[in-house]
Scaffold this motif. Structure first.
Motif, short mmCIF file in Angstrom:
data_model
loop_
_atom_site.label_atom_id
_atom_site.label_comp_id
_atom_site.label_asym_id
_atom_site.label_seq_id
_atom_site.Cartn_x
_atom_site.Cartn_y
_atom_site.Cartn_z
N TYR A 180 5.43 40.35 11.68
CA TYR A 180 5.14 40.83 10.32
C TYR A 180 6.59 40.33 9.45
O TYR A 180 7.46 40.40 9.66
CB TYR A 180 5.07 42.19 10.16
N THR A 181 6.04 39.51 8.23
CA THR A 181 7.10 38.95 7.14
C THR A 181 6.64 39.71 5.86
O THR A 181 5.38 39.16 5.40
CB THR A 181 7.16 37.57 7.32
N THR A 229 13.25 42.97 6.80
CA THR A 229 13.34 41.76 7.64
C THR A 229 12.19 41.32 8.42
O THR A 229 11.31 42.24 8.96
CB THR A 229 14.43 41.82 8.40
N PRO A 230 11.83 40.04 8.56
CA PRO A 230 10.60 39.82 9.40
C PRO A 230 10.93 40.24 10.95
O PRO A 230 11.90 40.18 11.33
CB PRO A 230 10.54 38.28 9.32
N PRO A 290 2.51 40.02 2.39
CA PRO A 290 2.92 39.92 3.62
C PRO A 290 2.30 38.69 4.56
O PRO A 290 1.09 38.48 4.21
CB PRO A 290 3.04 41.24 4.52
#
Length: 104
Positions: free
Chosen positions: A36-37, A54-55, A80
């Motif tokens: 996940y970013t 943070t990713p 995201p």
């Protein structure tokens, strides 16, 4: 994310993200295979600071976005990206999982 609590002196919040495993017809892809970013956030309403998490892997709950130092209501959005590393060993088919955002 809309926060209409109108807190004084501050209305801080933390949005977190988590995922279930992704289940298919014959196999399961672990949540840890999902990255996940959060991307940049946009503050639509509020006077505080919006900070992206943070990713990283969704193998554990992680911070998506935080809002700090604001007074009154706030409204924020972010877009995201979710990438899932599909192992070569899993069978063909449709895989379903649930990605959840929660805020406190």
């Amino acid at each position: 994310m809309t926060d209409a609590r109108g807190g004084t002196p501050t209305s801080d919040w933390i949005a977190r993200v988590s995922s279930t495993s992704f289940v298919g017809p014959s196999d399961t892809i672990a949540a840890s295979a999902a990255v996940y970013t959060p991307g940049a956030g946009t503050l639509l309403v509020g006077n505080g600071t919006l900070t992206s998490g943070t990713p990283g892997s969704l193998g554990a709950q992680r911070v998506a976005m935080t809002y700090t130092g604001g007074t009154g209501n706030s409204d924020a959005t972010w877009d995201p990206t979710l990438l899932i590393a599909v192992p070569l060993s899993v069978g063909l088919g449709t895989y379903t999982g649930t990605v959840t955002h929660s805020v406190a």
